[in-house]
Write a protein that holds these residues in place. Structure first.
Motif, PDB file in Angstrom:
ATOM      1  N   PRO A 163       0.954 -10.861  -7.267  1.00 34.44           N
ATOM      2  CA  PRO A 163       1.618 -10.896  -5.962  1.00 34.44           C
ATOM      3  C   PRO A 163       3.132 -11.014  -6.172  1.00 34.44           C
ATOM      4  O   PRO A 163       3.583 -11.758  -7.051  1.00 34.44           O
ATOM      5  CB  PRO A 163       1.055 -12.162  -5.316  1.00 34.44           C
ATOM      6  N   GLY A 164       3.895 -10.280  -5.386  1.00 35.19           N
ATOM      7  CA  GLY A 164       5.345 -10.244  -5.590  1.00 35.19           C
ATOM      8  C   GLY A 164       5.794  -8.930  -6.205  1.00 35.19           C
ATOM      9  O   GLY A 164       6.974  -8.618  -6.205  1.00 35.19           O
ATOM     10  N   VAL A 165       4.822  -8.141  -6.726  1.00 33.74           N
ATOM     11  CA  VAL A 165       5.138  -6.775  -7.163  1.00 33.74           C
ATOM     12  C   VAL A 165       4.697  -5.851  -6.024  1.00 33.74           C
ATOM     13  O   VAL A 165       3.559  -5.942  -5.558  1.00 33.74           O
ATOM     14  CB  VAL A 165       4.406  -6.385  -8.462  1.00 33.74           C
ATOM     15  N   TYR A 166       5.610  -5.002  -5.584  1.00 36.25           N
ATOM     16  CA  TYR A 166       5.341  -4.115  -4.457  1.00 36.25           C
ATOM     17  C   TYR A 166       5.728  -2.689  -4.844  1.00 36.25           C
ATOM     18  O   TYR A 166       6.552  -2.489  -5.736  1.00 36.25           O
ATOM     19  CB  TYR A 166       6.191  -4.506  -3.241  1.00 36.25           C
ATOM     20  N   THR A 167       5.170  -1.719  -4.134  1.00 32.14           N
ATOM     21  CA  THR A 167       5.697  -0.368  -4.294  1.00 32.14           C
ATOM     22  C   THR A 167       7.036  -0.321  -3.547  1.00 32.14           C
ATOM     23  O   THR A 167       7.304  -1.147  -2.662  1.00 32.14           O
ATOM     24  CB  THR A 167       4.768   0.694  -3.677  1.00 32.14           C
ATOM     25  N   ALA A 224       8.899  -0.226   4.050  1.00 36.38           N
ATOM     26  CA  ALA A 224       8.144  -0.331   5.302  1.00 36.38           C
ATOM     27  C   ALA A 224       8.344  -1.706   5.924  1.00 36.38           C
ATOM     28  O   ALA A 224       8.546  -1.837   7.132  1.00 36.38           O
ATOM     29  CB  ALA A 224       6.662  -0.076   5.044  1.00 36.38           C
ATOM     30  N   LEU A 225       8.303  -2.749   5.110  1.00 37.05           N
ATOM     31  CA  LEU A 225       8.435  -4.106   5.641  1.00 37.05           C
ATOM     32  C   LEU A 225       9.866  -4.380   6.114  1.00 37.05           C
ATOM     33  O   LEU A 225      10.078  -5.034   7.129  1.00 37.05           O
ATOM     34  CB  LEU A 225       8.001  -5.128   4.591  1.00 37.05           C
ATOM     35  N   ARG A 274      -6.401  -1.286 -10.205  1.00 32.14           N
ATOM     36  CA  ARG A 274      -6.145  -2.579  -9.560  1.00 32.14           C
ATOM     37  C   ARG A 274      -7.397  -3.133  -8.873  1.00 32.14           C
ATOM     38  O   ARG A 274      -7.638  -4.332  -8.878  1.00 32.14           O
ATOM     39  CB  ARG A 274      -5.034  -2.445  -8.520  1.00 32.14           C
ATOM     40  N   PHE A 327       0.533  -4.600  -1.527  1.00 28.27           N
ATOM     41  CA  PHE A 327       1.114  -3.841  -2.632  1.00 28.27           C
ATOM     42  C   PHE A 327       1.783  -2.566  -2.094  1.00 28.27           C
ATOM     43  O   PHE A 327       2.984  -2.414  -2.203  1.00 28.27           O
ATOM     44  CB  PHE A 327       0.065  -3.513  -3.695  1.00 28.27           C
ATOM     45  N   CYS A 328       0.993  -1.680  -1.464  1.00 31.03           N
ATOM     46  CA  CYS A 328       1.576  -0.393  -1.058  1.00 31.03           C
ATOM     47  C   CYS A 328       2.219  -0.432   0.328  1.00 31.03           C
ATOM     48  O   CYS A 328       3.096   0.361   0.624  1.00 31.03           O
ATOM     49  CB  CYS A 328       0.528   0.719  -1.107  1.00 31.03           C
ATOM     50  N   GLY A 329       1.760  -1.334   1.183  1.00 32.00           N
ATOM     51  CA  GLY A 329       2.388  -1.495   2.491  1.00 32.00           C
ATOM     52  C   GLY A 329       2.086  -0.414   3.513  1.00 32.00           C
ATOM     53  O   GLY A 329       2.535  -0.508   4.650  1.00 32.00           O
ATOM     54  N   ASP A 370       0.765 -17.298 -10.509  1.00 32.30           N
ATOM     55  CA  ASP A 370       0.122 -16.747  -9.319  1.00 32.30           C
ATOM     56  C   ASP A 370       1.006 -15.775  -8.565  1.00 32.30           C
ATOM     57  O   ASP A 370       0.574 -15.152  -7.604  1.00 32.30           O
ATOM     58  CB  ASP A 370      -0.307 -17.884  -8.381  1.00 32.30           C
ATOM     59  N   SER A 371       2.262 -15.684  -8.989  1.00 32.72           N
ATOM     60  CA  SER A 371       3.165 -14.708  -8.386  1.00 32.72           C
ATOM     61  C   SER A 371       4.291 -14.438  -9.380  1.00 32.72           C
ATOM     62  O   SER A 371       4.427 -15.148 -10.374  1.00 32.72           O
ATOM     63  CB  SER A 371       3.730 -15.242  -7.066  1.00 32.72           C
ATOM     64  N   THR A 389       3.064   4.302  -8.429  1.00 28.34           N
ATOM     65  CA  THR A 389       3.615   3.276  -9.305  1.00 28.34           C
ATOM     66  C   THR A 389       2.812   3.301 -10.587  1.00 28.34           C
ATOM     67  O   THR A 389       1.588   3.163 -10.565  1.00 28.34           O
ATOM     68  CB  THR A 389       3.543   1.887  -8.641  1.00 28.34           C
ATOM     69  N   ILE A 397       2.417 -14.873   0.298  1.00 31.27           N
ATOM     70  CA  ILE A 397       2.455 -13.550  -0.326  1.00 31.27           C
ATOM     71  C   ILE A 397       1.100 -13.114  -0.890  1.00 31.27           C
ATOM     72  O   ILE A 397       0.956 -11.999  -1.343  1.00 31.27           O
ATOM     73  CB  ILE A 397       3.552 -13.433  -1.403  1.00 31.27           C
ATOM     74  N   ARG A 447      -4.209 -11.634  -4.584  1.00 33.66           N
ATOM     75  CA  ARG A 447      -3.584 -10.362  -4.172  1.00 33.66           C
ATOM     76  C   ARG A 447      -3.064 -10.481  -2.750  1.00 33.66           C
ATOM     77  O   ARG A 447      -3.609 -11.236  -1.947  1.00 33.66           O
ATOM     78  CB  ARG A 447      -4.584  -9.202  -4.201  1.00 33.66           C
ATOM     79  N   VAL A 484      11.347  -7.710   7.507  1.00 35.87           N
ATOM     80  CA  VAL A 484      10.882  -8.751   6.592  1.00 35.87           C
ATOM     81  C   VAL A 484      11.313  -8.351   5.182  1.00 35.87           C
ATOM     82  O   VAL A 484      11.079  -7.222   4.750  1.00 35.87           O
ATOM     83  CB  VAL A 484       9.342  -8.875   6.649  1.00 35.87           C
ATOM     84  N   TRP A 526       1.694  -5.883 -13.247  1.00 32.35           N
ATOM     85  CA  TRP A 526       1.976  -5.185 -11.973  1.00 32.35           C
ATOM     86  C   TRP A 526       1.003  -5.577 -10.868  1.00 32.35           C
ATOM     87  O   TRP A 526       1.213  -5.253  -9.714  1.00 32.35           O
ATOM     88  CB  TRP A 526       2.022  -3.669 -12.171  1.00 32.35           C
ATOM     89  N   GLU A 527      -0.083  -6.296 -11.235  1.00 34.29           N
ATOM     90  CA  GLU A 527      -1.041  -6.711 -10.214  1.00 34.29           C
ATOM     91  C   GLU A 527      -0.666  -8.055  -9.600  1.00 34.29           C
ATOM     92  O   GLU A 527      -1.320  -8.518  -8.659  1.00 34.29           O
ATOM     93  CB  GLU A 527      -2.448  -6.777 -10.819  1.00 34.29           C
ATOM     94  N   ALA A 551       6.440  -0.046   0.114  1.00 39.08           N
ATOM     95  CA  ALA A 551       6.079  -1.273   0.817  1.00 39.08           C
ATOM     96  C   ALA A 551       7.336  -2.062   1.171  1.00 39.08           C
ATOM     97  O   ALA A 551       7.477  -2.563   2.297  1.00 39.08           O
ATOM     98  CB  ALA A 551       5.150  -2.130  -0.049  1.00 39.08           C
TER      99      ALA A 551
END
Lengths: 88, 449
Positions: free
Chosen positions: B129-133, B139-140, B373, A47-49, B235-236, B120, A33, A44, B146, B126-127, B136
């Motif tokens: 890893p594991g936080v997404y818009t 889209a995934l 960010r 985030f926005c995808g 880290d996440s 967001t 991730i 990192r 996924v 919020w920075e 996102a």
């Protein structure tokens, strides 16, 4: 879905994805991730995808600063994770 | 020779514009960054045949890309518009790759349908890893099948959170809750004023019903007046803190609750992507491109449609695209098209009033909360810079704190920084898309004829 498998390497490790997936999709599906570090060293990933945030930058076949969420993964791609310092 | 209409963006607005510009007899060139048409709304997994929403309109319009008067350029990044020469600069090839082709187009009329991305608001963590818009996550899930995590919390404001939760459930994620920050009273008042005006959007009611049923079947709670106020982890993301919030989004003390999760997705509405419109010299109004009754911007020959003119969803975007397509081709849009667009705009107005952004969100921030960010500029740094008499104005603020100077060029932090620092958001990015120096130096292939 055709599900044609593709293979890429990430920092030398082999990963399998599906043709049409983005590099980010292949990495996330493999449980990775994060793959970039910021100036302060913080991790990192996506985030926005959709290509707006530039958090998911990585190096594809020696070309740095490629947005993993925008780049379709291609069979044989060699991916390297990158840190901010490398390019500034 | 017929008019050459260039359309940037092949989402719902762009594709409707294609259809109607072709019907009016124009030659059309359509450009999109993606390899396949549809934009974010019609995103589909590789190899999938049909979209779930608006299938018939989408499939009909998609087929028009093969029309003899239509030229379809996927994989096209439009990186600049030169308003003196009326020239659109395009790179074609792999996204961010080397060896892309550099091309230019000189249109008779230009339709910008460049869309929006998630907004967001910042909060501590919020920075991670594991936080997404929310976008996102969508889209995934929709585009690649996924799931962003195993246990996911969905939060923010607006009806978009519902299809996001549904898509996550579809790809096997457990959604622990969906949180709408606005109280039920705000949402109800926004949507139910003069309900007859919503008749045109009756399809939306059915869609909402389907989401409600899906959430109920999976026992996913949907709560009003709650927000994510912190994400925690080394880290996440490992856990997320939510709290009850008042109508202005200030935290109600004592209502905090912690969830164990491995992913969080958050969306507080959308931000338009107006770079090309700004480059063309179009006037903005509240950050959105200002248009008249026929989707004309303030610049002659430049039209705008879809989310860059206001957030209203796919139906509104398509209705605007249809009007823009006709007008850009030099035809007067039929009254029926104008009426359909106006009805759709009513829906957009409802959306905005039912799901406003509370002004007290800054009370979630701490001194060390990252706001920008890219450059890791904190709330504390911004506040200190704002009150520093040696740094008057937004320009000095930016140079002093580096907020907005990183790779995303303020796309993510722009609205937050301008709100926190009392300035206006600047959308002027002379290079609308990243371009490598070698590509900039390379020879341009002009438009033949």
């Amino acid at each position: 879905m055709s599900d044609r498998p593709i293979r890429i390497t990430v920092d030398g490790e082999a990963l399998t994805g599906i043709a049409g997936q983005s590099v980010a999709g292949v990495l996330l599906a493999a449980g990775r991730i994060s793959w970039r570090t910021t100036r302060s060293g913080a991790p990192r990933g996506v985030f926005c995808g959709i290509g707006a945030c530039f958090d998911c930058l990585l190096t594809v076949n020696d070309v740095p600063d490629v947005r993993a969420c925008r780049r379709p993964a291609a069979d044989g791609d060699e991916i390297r994770t990158q840190s901010r310092e490398e390019n500034t | 020779m017929s008019r050459h209409v260039v359309i940037v963006g092949a989402g719902p607005a762009g594709l409707a514009a294609v259809e109607h510009a072709l019907r009016a007899g124009a030659r059309v060139t359509v450009l999109d960054q993606a390899e396949s048409p549809g934009g974010q709304y019609h995103r589909r997994p590789p190899g999938a045949d049909a979209a779930r929403h608006g299938r018939s309109d989408f499939d009909r319009r998609r087929r028009l890309l093969a029309h003899p008067r239509c030229r379809w350029w996927p994989g096209a990044a439009v990186w600049a518009f030169d308003r003196v020469e009326n020239r659109l600069h395009v790179l074609r090839g792999q996204p961010d790759g080397s060896g892309r082709r550099r091309l230019t187009l000189v249109p008779d009329a230009l339709i910008l349908a460049t869309g929006a991305h998630d907004r967001t608001l910042p909060f501590p963590g919020w920075e991670l890893p594991g936080v997404y818009t929310a976008g996102a996550a969508q889209a995934l899930a929709k585009g690649e099948r996924v799931a962003i995590g195993g246990r996911v919390l969905v939060a923010g404001a607006g009806p978009f959170l519902l299809p996001v939760a549904e898509s996550l459930l579809d790809v096997g994620a457990e959604v622990v809750a969906v949180l709408e920050a606005n109280p039920f009273t705000t949402v109800r008042k926004g949507w139910s004023a003069r309900p007859w005006r919503l008749a045109a959007q009756a399809g939306k009611a059915g869609e909402l019903g389907r989401y409600a049923a899906t959430l109920a079947r999976h026992r996913v709670p949907y709560r009003f007046g709650r927000a994510v106020i912190e994400a925690r982890g080394a880290d996440s993301v490992r856990e997320v803190v939510t709290a009850g919030v008042r109508a202005d989004w200030s935290i109600i003390p004592g209502t905090e609750r912690t969830y164990e999760v491995d992913a969080v997705c958050v969306g507080h509405g959308f931000v338009p992507q107006p770079e090309l419109a700004v480059a063309a010299g179009c006037v903005l109004d509240g950050g959105f491109v200002k248009v008249d009754g026929e989707q004309r911007t303030t610049v002659d020959g430049v039209f705008a449609a879809g989310e860059i003119t206001g957030i209203g969803g796919a139906v509104t975007s398509a209705a605007e695209g249809a009007v823009a397509g006709r007008a850009a081709a030099g035809e007067k849009p039929a009254p029926a098209l104008i009426r359909a667009r106006d009805r759709a705009l009513t829906f957009a107005g409802r959306l905005a009033s039912a799901h406003p952004i509370g002004t007290a969100w800054r009370s979630w921030l701490r001194e060390d909360t990252i706001v920008c960010r890219c450059e890791e500029t904190t709330y504390g740094e911004l506040v200190r810079a704002t009150t520093d008499p040696a740094r008057p104005g937004p320009h000095a603020l930016k140079l002093g704190t580096r907020a907005g100077l990183g790779p995303c060029q303020g796309r993510m932090c722009g609205p937050a920084v301008s709100e926190l620092c009392g300035g206006t958001e600047r959308h002027h990015r002379p290079i609308a898309q990243p371009i490598r120096l070698g590509e900039l130096a390379a020879r341009t292939e002009g438009e033949p004829g």
